[in-house]
Design a protein around this motif. Structure first.
Motif, PDB file in Angstrom:
ATOM      1  N   ARG A 227      10.363  -1.352 -13.570  1.00  9.51           N
ATOM      2  CA  ARG A 227      10.216  -2.695 -14.135  1.00  9.51           C
ATOM      3  C   ARG A 227      11.064  -3.688 -13.352  1.00  9.51           C
ATOM      4  N   GLN A 228      12.282  -3.254 -13.063  1.00  9.75           N
ATOM      5  CA  GLN A 228      13.214  -4.100 -12.295  1.00  9.75           C
ATOM      6  C   GLN A 228      12.611  -4.473 -10.945  1.00  9.75           C
ATOM      7  N   ALA A 229      11.894  -3.505 -10.351  1.00 13.44           N
ATOM      8  CA  ALA A 229      11.332  -3.741  -9.007  1.00 13.44           C
ATOM      9  C   ALA A 229       9.920  -4.328  -9.074  1.00 13.44           C
ATOM     10  N   ASP A 230       9.420  -4.570 -10.292  1.00 13.55           N
ATOM     11  CA  ASP A 230       8.058  -5.078 -10.487  1.00 13.55           C
ATOM     12  C   ASP A 230       7.004  -4.160  -9.846  1.00 13.55           C
ATOM     13  N   VAL A 231       7.172  -2.859 -10.110  1.00  7.32           N
ATOM     14  CA  VAL A 231       6.237  -1.844  -9.615  1.00  7.32           C
ATOM     15  C   VAL A 231       5.559  -1.231 -10.835  1.00  7.32           C
ATOM     16  N   LEU A 232       4.253  -1.014 -10.774  1.00  7.08           N
ATOM     17  CA  LEU A 232       3.548  -0.410 -11.921  1.00  7.08           C
ATOM     18  C   LEU A 232       4.033   1.018 -12.139  1.00  7.08           C
ATOM     19  N   PHE A 233       4.247   1.381 -13.411  1.00  3.65           N
ATOM     20  CA  PHE A 233       4.723   2.733 -13.727  1.00  3.65           C
ATOM     21  C   PHE A 233       3.670   3.434 -14.579  1.00  3.65           C
ATOM     22  N   HIS A 234       3.107   4.503 -14.023  1.00  2.00           N
ATOM     23  CA  HIS A 234       2.123   5.318 -14.753  1.00  2.00           C
ATOM     24  C   HIS A 234       2.763   6.629 -15.187  1.00  2.00           C
ATOM     25  N   VAL A 235       2.496   7.005 -16.441  1.00  2.00           N
ATOM     26  CA  VAL A 235       3.027   8.259 -16.987  1.00  2.00           C
ATOM     27  C   VAL A 235       1.871   9.086 -17.535  1.00  2.00           C
TER      28      VAL A 235
ATOM     29  N   ALA B  91      -4.630  16.129 -11.088  1.00  2.00           N
ATOM     30  CA  ALA B  91      -5.393  14.893 -11.305  1.00  2.00           C
ATOM     31  C   ALA B  91      -4.665  13.702 -10.688  1.00  2.00           C
ATOM     32  N   VAL B  92      -3.340  13.724 -10.719  1.00  2.00           N
ATOM     33  CA  VAL B  92      -2.549  12.663 -10.078  1.00  2.00           C
ATOM     34  C   VAL B  92      -2.471  12.918  -8.569  1.00  2.00           C
ATOM     35  N   LEU B  93      -2.198  14.162  -8.190  1.00  2.00           N
ATOM     36  CA  LEU B  93      -2.069  14.462  -6.755  1.00  2.00           C
ATOM     37  C   LEU B  93      -3.394  14.218  -6.027  1.00  2.00           C
TER      38      LEU B  93
ATOM     39  N   VAL C 224       4.801   9.335 -12.610  1.00  2.00           N
ATOM     40  CA  VAL C 224       5.659  10.481 -12.942  1.00  2.00           C
ATOM     41  C   VAL C 224       5.248  10.987 -14.320  1.00  2.00           C
ATOM     42  N   MET C 225       4.967  12.270 -14.427  1.00  2.00           N
ATOM     43  CA  MET C 225       4.532  12.797 -15.730  1.00  2.00           C
ATOM     44  C   MET C 225       5.716  12.959 -16.672  1.00  2.00           C
ATOM     45  N   HIS C 226       5.424  12.936 -17.977  1.00  2.00           N
ATOM     46  CA  HIS C 226       6.496  13.050 -18.966  1.00  2.00           C
ATOM     47  C   HIS C 226       6.966  14.500 -19.054  1.00  2.00           C
ATOM     48  N   ALA C 227       6.066  15.399 -19.487  1.00  2.00           N
ATOM     49  CA  ALA C 227       6.427  16.825 -19.567  1.00  2.00           C
ATOM     50  C   ALA C 227       5.467  17.612 -18.697  1.00  2.00           C
ATOM     51  N   ASN C 228       6.028  18.519 -17.899  1.00  2.00           N
ATOM     52  CA  ASN C 228       5.195  19.267 -16.957  1.00  2.00           C
ATOM     53  C   ASN C 228       4.328  20.304 -17.663  1.00  2.00           C
ATOM     54  N   ASN C 229       3.081  20.412 -17.211  1.00  2.00           N
ATOM     55  CA  ASN C 229       2.135  21.317 -17.872  1.00  2.00           C
ATOM     56  C   ASN C 229       2.389  22.781 -17.572  1.00  2.00           C
ATOM     57  N   GLU C 230       3.159  23.099 -16.537  1.00  2.00           N
ATOM     58  CA  GLU C 230       3.425  24.511 -16.250  1.00  2.00           C
ATOM     59  C   GLU C 230       4.763  24.979 -16.782  1.00  2.00           C
ATOM     60  N   THR C 231       5.755  24.093 -16.752  1.00  2.00           N
ATOM     61  CA  THR C 231       7.097  24.511 -17.146  1.00  2.00           C
ATOM     62  C   THR C 231       7.581  23.815 -18.422  1.00  2.00           C
ATOM     63  N   GLY C 232       6.952  22.715 -18.774  1.00  2.00           N
ATOM     64  CA  GLY C 232       7.398  21.937 -19.940  1.00  2.00           C
ATOM     65  C   GLY C 232       8.569  21.025 -19.643  1.00  2.00           C
ATOM     66  N   VAL C 233       9.048  21.005 -18.390  1.00  2.00           N
ATOM     67  CA  VAL C 233      10.245  20.209 -18.040  1.00  2.00           C
ATOM     68  C   VAL C 233       9.985  18.712 -18.281  1.00  2.00           C
ATOM     69  N   ILE C 234      10.977  18.064 -18.885  1.00  2.00           N
ATOM     70  CA  ILE C 234      10.851  16.657 -19.293  1.00  2.00           C
ATOM     71  C   ILE C 234      11.547  15.752 -18.278  1.00  2.00           C
TER      72      ILE C 234
ATOM     73  N   ARG D 167       0.828  -1.207   0.000  1.00  2.00           N
ATOM     74  CA  ARG D 167       0.000   0.000   0.000  1.00  2.00           C
ATOM     75  C   ARG D 167       0.860   1.254   0.000  1.00  2.00           C
ATOM     76  N   HIS D 168       1.881   1.232  -0.856  1.00  2.00           N
ATOM     77  CA  HIS D 168       2.744   2.417  -0.942  1.00  2.00           C
ATOM     78  C   HIS D 168       2.869   2.858  -2.393  1.00  2.00           C
ATOM     79  N   VAL D 169       2.782   4.177  -2.610  1.00  2.00           N
ATOM     80  CA  VAL D 169       2.817   4.760  -3.946  1.00  2.00           C
ATOM     81  C   VAL D 169       3.841   5.891  -3.938  1.00  2.00           C
ATOM     82  N   VAL D 170       4.526   6.084  -5.073  1.00  2.00           N
ATOM     83  CA  VAL D 170       5.514   7.169  -5.188  1.00  2.00           C
ATOM     84  C   VAL D 170       5.086   8.102  -6.315  1.00  2.00           C
TER      85      VAL D 170
END
Ligand code: PLP
Length: 390
Positions: A171-179, A106-108, A150-160, A95-98
């Motif tokens: 993947r190595q840790a077998d944790v789901l990765f959402h982008v 929407a993610v927060l 973790v988002m790909h490009a930020n909607n306020e700054t565009g940072v990638i 029950r831990h998410v990063v």
């Protein structure tokens, strides 16, 4: 007064006439108005074919399997479905998410809901350029971590963010990765297999498509289900119930087809316009760029201006349709939490402008914007005792 120059593509975009035409065609009496689930008759099958075509077009841009495109009402729903649905699906494991403090609300908001349901969430802080080191994600993983978002490009700054590196760690840790790739789809290469993405959020309205339609794209090699948020008729393999809005879906298909077709020419054209805009104002005293100087998508320029007040700044350039921070934040009136996370003071976060360009932006728009920004900022600084010296 003339119409303001539109520089708010990161908030939303005008619908491309080609997209509108395809949507109108899909709404026609004779073009498959049927329910795509009603495959027992020709009307339903015609509608289903339109949905299949759109799924293939959306999946192609990110090298995904069209069978695993889950249609939603937009990126807010996709983010919620990924984060809440993904974490709940794996709750037996932990029950831990990063995530990162500069993610979209929407993610927060979805993470906050998980906390209310007994999950623990680690919010990573980016550096002053807005970047999260992949090693920081690795260090935050615990034995009970089930999902990283973790988002790909930020909607306020565009940072990638380096999603391929973060994806490999997950993947190595077998944790789901959402982008969340809302701001990067069609602007940066996306390949869910190569970048080790399990769940990908996209929508249409940030890319000259209609509002109210998005998708959560799943990587079936690693995840074929998430817990649904909506319950009903069992459409979309039970992951997202509800009759599919065929005209919206056809519009999103056309949106993504055009992105794929025009990416190679549009991306450098828009970047060039954005760089011209920055070159036109960067010498003004007190004007600073927010976010990493290079690792940003080419459509967004976010600046802060020292010694001027945010409200006056926006008023001084009211011939430009721009926002301070994100559109959602402008509504709340709060200084941007994204710029605060990059170490900007409240005053500098307040006195910020996000200038964002897109398909219908022209050199004339940029010239008007430079003239307006120069005149507006210089006028305000001449009046302000706190303004930096020229
Ligand atoms: N994610 C990001 C990065 C966004 O910029 C937006 C737009 O506000 C969203 C999610 C929400 O998208 P939608 O308006 O489709 O719900």
């Amino acid at each position: 007064m003339a119409e303001p120059t539109y520089l708010d593509y990161a908030a939303t975009t005008p619908v491309d006439p080609r997209v509108r035409d395809r949507m109108l065609a899909a709404l026609g009496r004779d073009s498959g108005f049927g329910n795509p689930a009603a495959v027992t008759h020709a009307f339903g099958r015609a509608a289903a074919r339109q949905v299949e075509q759109a799924a293939a077009e959306v999946a192609a841009l990110v090298h995904a399997d069209p069978a695993y495109v889950v249609w939603t009402s937009g990126a807010t729903e996709s983010d919620n479905l990924a984060v809440i649905g993904g974490a709940l699906f794996r709750r037996q494991r932990g029950r831990h998410v990063v995530t990162v403090s500069t993610e979209h609300k929407a993610v927060l908001g979805a993470c906050a809901e998980l906390e209310r349901r007994g999950f623990a969430v680690t919010y990573l802080q980016p550096d002053r350029d807005g970047i999260v080191a992949p090693q920081a994600v690795a260090a935050a993983l615990q034995p009970d971590t089930v999902l990283v978002s973790v988002m790909h490009a930020n909607n306020e700054t565009g940072v990638i963010q380096d999603i391929a590196a973060i994806g490999a760690i997950c993947r190595q840790a077998d944790v789901l990765f959402h982008v969340d790739a809302v701001q990067s789809a069609g602007k940066l290469p996306l390949d869910i297999a190569a970048q080790c993405i399990d769940l990908l959020t996209v929508n249409a309205h940030k890319a000259c498509g209609p509002k109210g339609i998005g998708a959560l794209i799943m990587n079936p090699v690693t995840v074929r289900r998430v817990e649904p948020l909506l319950w009903g008729g069992g459409q979309q393999r039970g992951i997202r119930a509800g009759t599919l809005p065929v005209h919206q879906i056809a519009g999103m298909g056309e949106t993504f087809r055009l992105l794929a077709q025009e990416m190679a020419t549009e991306v450098p054209r828009i970047r060039q316009l954005r760089d011209t805009l920055w070159d036109g104002i960067r010498d003004l005293p007190g004007v600073v760029l927010n976010g990493h100087p290079e690792r940003r998508i080419g459509s967004i320029l976010t600046v802060s201006v020292a010694g001027v007040e945010g409200e006056s700044l926006r008023y001084a350039v009211n011939d430009l349709a721009v926002t301070s921070g994100s559109a959602c934040n402008s509504a709340s009136g709060e200084p941007s939490y994204v710029l605060r996370a990059l170490g900007r003071s409240d005053a500098m976060a307040e006195a910020s402008l996000r200038l964002s360009l897109g398909r219908f932006s022209s050199a004339a728009d940029v010239a008007r914007a430079i003239a307006s920004l120069r005149a507006g900022i210089q006028r305000l600084q001449a009046l302000s005792p706190e303004a930096p010296a020229a």
